[in-house]
Design a protein around this motif. Structure first.
Motif, mmCIF file in Angstrom:
data_model
loop_
_atom_site.group_PDB
_atom_site.id
_atom_site.type_symbol
_atom_site.label_atom_id
_atom_site.label_comp_id
_atom_site.label_asym_id
_atom_site.label_seq_id
_atom_site.Cartn_x
_atom_site.Cartn_y
_atom_site.Cartn_z
ATOM 1 N N UNK A 2 0.622 -1.225 0.043
ATOM 2 C CA UNK A 2 -0.282 0.156 0.324
ATOM 3 C C UNK A 2 0.662 1.029 -0.113
ATOM 4 N N UNK A 3 2.442 1.347 -0.727
ATOM 5 C CA UNK A 3 3.058 2.227 -0.728
ATOM 6 C C UNK A 3 3.665 2.302 -2.134
ATOM 7 N N UNK A 4 3.452 3.812 -2.934
ATOM 8 C CA UNK A 4 4.397 3.430 -3.898
ATOM 9 C C UNK A 4 5.832 3.155 -4.229
ATOM 10 N N UNK A 5 6.272 1.882 -4.229
ATOM 11 C CA UNK A 5 7.894 1.577 -3.294
ATOM 12 C C UNK A 5 8.558 2.431 -4.836
ATOM 13 N N UNK A 6 8.168 2.713 -6.061
ATOM 14 C CA UNK A 6 8.851 2.953 -7.724
ATOM 15 C C UNK A 6 8.845 4.776 -7.155
ATOM 16 N N UNK A 7 8.570 5.550 -7.235
ATOM 17 C CA UNK A 7 7.895 6.560 -7.013
ATOM 18 C C UNK A 7 8.669 7.239 -5.423
ATOM 19 N N UNK A 9 7.479 5.987 -2.331
ATOM 20 C CA UNK A 9 7.335 5.368 -0.648
ATOM 21 C C UNK A 9 8.196 6.240 -0.301
ATOM 22 N N UNK A 10 9.367 6.617 0.076
ATOM 23 C CA UNK A 10 10.231 7.404 1.053
ATOM 24 C C UNK A 10 9.525 8.516 1.046
ATOM 25 N N UNK A 11 8.765 9.499 0.281
ATOM 26 C CA UNK A 11 7.957 10.316 0.560
ATOM 27 C C UNK A 11 6.776 10.590 1.140
ATOM 28 N N UNK A 12 6.174 8.320 1.347
ATOM 29 C CA UNK A 12 4.817 9.051 1.559
ATOM 30 C C UNK A 12 4.862 8.543 3.759
ATOM 31 N N UNK A 13 6.229 8.182 3.434
ATOM 32 C CA UNK A 13 6.243 7.454 5.356
ATOM 33 C C UNK A 13 6.964 8.610 5.003
ATOM 34 N N UNK A 14 7.801 9.097 5.025
ATOM 35 C CA UNK A 14 7.946 11.254 5.246
ATOM 36 C C UNK A 14 6.739 11.602 5.764
ATOM 37 N N UNK A 23 14.123 10.890 1.598
ATOM 38 C CA UNK A 23 16.130 9.931 0.351
ATOM 39 C C UNK A 23 16.809 9.164 1.324
ATOM 40 N N UNK A 24 15.972 8.503 1.670
ATOM 41 C CA UNK A 24 16.117 7.005 2.341
ATOM 42 C C UNK A 24 15.886 6.214 1.355
ATOM 43 N N UNK A 25 16.683 5.167 0.605
ATOM 44 C CA UNK A 25 16.295 4.074 -0.284
ATOM 45 C C UNK A 25 14.928 2.932 0.632
ATOM 46 N N UNK A 26 14.033 3.158 -0.391
ATOM 47 C CA UNK A 26 13.137 2.441 0.266
ATOM 48 C C UNK A 26 13.117 1.265 0.218
ATOM 49 N N UNK A 27 13.891 0.365 -0.194
ATOM 50 C CA UNK A 27 14.098 -0.639 -0.536
ATOM 51 C C UNK A 27 14.721 -1.726 1.555
ATOM 52 N N UNK A 28 14.945 -0.618 1.814
ATOM 53 C CA UNK A 28 15.460 -0.955 2.726
ATOM 54 C C UNK A 28 14.381 -1.333 4.256
ATOM 55 N N UNK A 29 13.634 -0.676 4.482
ATOM 56 C CA UNK A 29 12.358 -0.572 4.880
ATOM 57 C C UNK A 29 11.123 -1.836 3.945
ATOM 58 N N UNK A 30 11.318 -1.948 3.369
ATOM 59 C CA UNK A 30 10.140 -2.838 2.159
ATOM 60 C C UNK A 30 9.707 -3.649 3.223
ATOM 61 N N UNK A 31 11.357 -4.947 3.606
ATOM 62 C CA UNK A 31 10.468 -5.738 4.863
ATOM 63 C C UNK A 31 9.868 -5.126 6.088
ATOM 64 N N UNK A 32 9.917 -4.438 6.611
ATOM 65 C CA UNK A 32 9.430 -4.369 7.490
ATOM 66 C C UNK A 32 7.836 -3.623 7.463
#
Length: 306
Positions: A2-7, A9-14, A23-32
């Motif tokens: 339910x997050x846009x991991x392509x574009x 995702x990190x901004x949505x988390x912010x 500016x964090x890489x989204x892949x780092x948190x995708x598993x969590x």
């Protein structure tokens, strides 16, 4: 997901957490995020999660549901990532990095514990907001879940109602955790004590409520909380609830609760529940029975019986 991991995702988390670096890489948190979503699904059901994902894929649909599902997932996922980042994990082992230019200071352990507690409370509040929204909108995907159907068979049917009999900060998440204990207290103690007419009491929706209904709900709430304190981890109960009843019973707000303290408070709750069960019986029977302690005096009666 339910997050846009392509574009974005990190901004949505912010935007959802207020403290995640965009500016964090989204892949780092995708598993969590995946794990946090699975845990949330155990509370609200897979159908609700699937509906939110469907709405997320179509921006023209219900954005409020999407936001309320995203926020608890984002908070829990980022908290777990922060905990793992306290140490760096490298090829030659875990390392603890110290700044040499004096620009930063490492937090003390108590500061980390406090920050973790704040994030958890924020997560609990986000889950509460989601469940309140689902109760208000009565979405089919929510009302068809087993947990919701079970709650509607109880004398206390949601967290807001439970809070009027025992304060739990109107936590709907806490209420769902208490549902098995509410059912146990209702089935084994209060329903049996009330006897015939329980089904009518269960269906009562009049405002103001009758004394019998109020007393029954008080007894159920106290018994459920007493069982929860004995069987659940204290970390699962909202911090404000713990601090409140401990403070009211002579302990400092910052003082940790020992097992003896918890057991003592649980015993007091069970004793109070017994009092309310008796009040429920009196209200059911129309009040206390009146007995004639002295016989009526008759002037024509010239004898006494020994």
């Amino acid at each position: 997901m339910i997050f846009n991991k392509e574009n974005r995702g990190a901004q949505e988390l912010r935007e959802l957490t207020g403290n995640y670096y965009a500016n964090n890489k989204f892949d780092k948190i995708a598993g969590e995020i995946d794990l946090a979503a699975e845990e949330l699904a155990t509370l609200v059901g897979d159908d609700v999660m699937n509906l939110a994902e469907k709405f997320y894929a179509d921006p023209g649909e219900d954005a409020e549901l999407v936001r309320k599902v995203q926020r608890p997932i984002a908070i829990l996922a980022t908290l777990r990532m922060y905990r793992k980042n306290d140490l760096s994990h490298e090829d030659d082992g875990r390392k603890f990095k110290i700044s040499t230019d004096g620009s930063e200071k490492l937090p003390w352990e108590w500061q980390l514990d406090r920050d973790d507690a704040l994030h958890l409370e924020e997560y609990y509040r986000a889950v509460d907001a989601l469940i309140r929204y689902l109760n208000k909108e009565e979405l089919k995907e929510w009302t068809e879940t087993a947990s919701y159907k079970l709650s509607q068979t109880l004398i206390i049917r949601n967290g807001e109602a439970f809070d009027s009999y025992f304060p739990i900060e109107r936590s709907e998440r806490m209420y769902l955790m208490l549902v098995p204990f509410i059912r146990e207290a209702q089935m084994l103690t209060v329903k049996r004590a009330y006897g015939s007419g329980w089904d009518d009491l269960l269906r009562e929706k009049d405002v103001p409520e009758t004394d019998a209904h109020f007393a029954a709900c008080k007894a159920v709430a106290l018994l459920a909380m007493s069982m929860a304190l004995r069987r659940l981890s204290l970390s699962a109960i909202p911090g404000g609830v713990i601090r409140r009843f401990m403070t009211e019973n002579g302990m400092g707000e910052s003082e940790p609760a020992s097992l003896k303290d918890v057991e003592r408070v649980a015993g007091w709750m069970a004793d109070d529940a017994t009092t309310w069960v008796n009040e429920m019986k009196l209200a059911r029977d129309g009040g206390p029975a009146e007995y004639e302690l002295l016989p009526k005096n008759d002037r024509r009666n010239k004898y006494c019986r020994l």
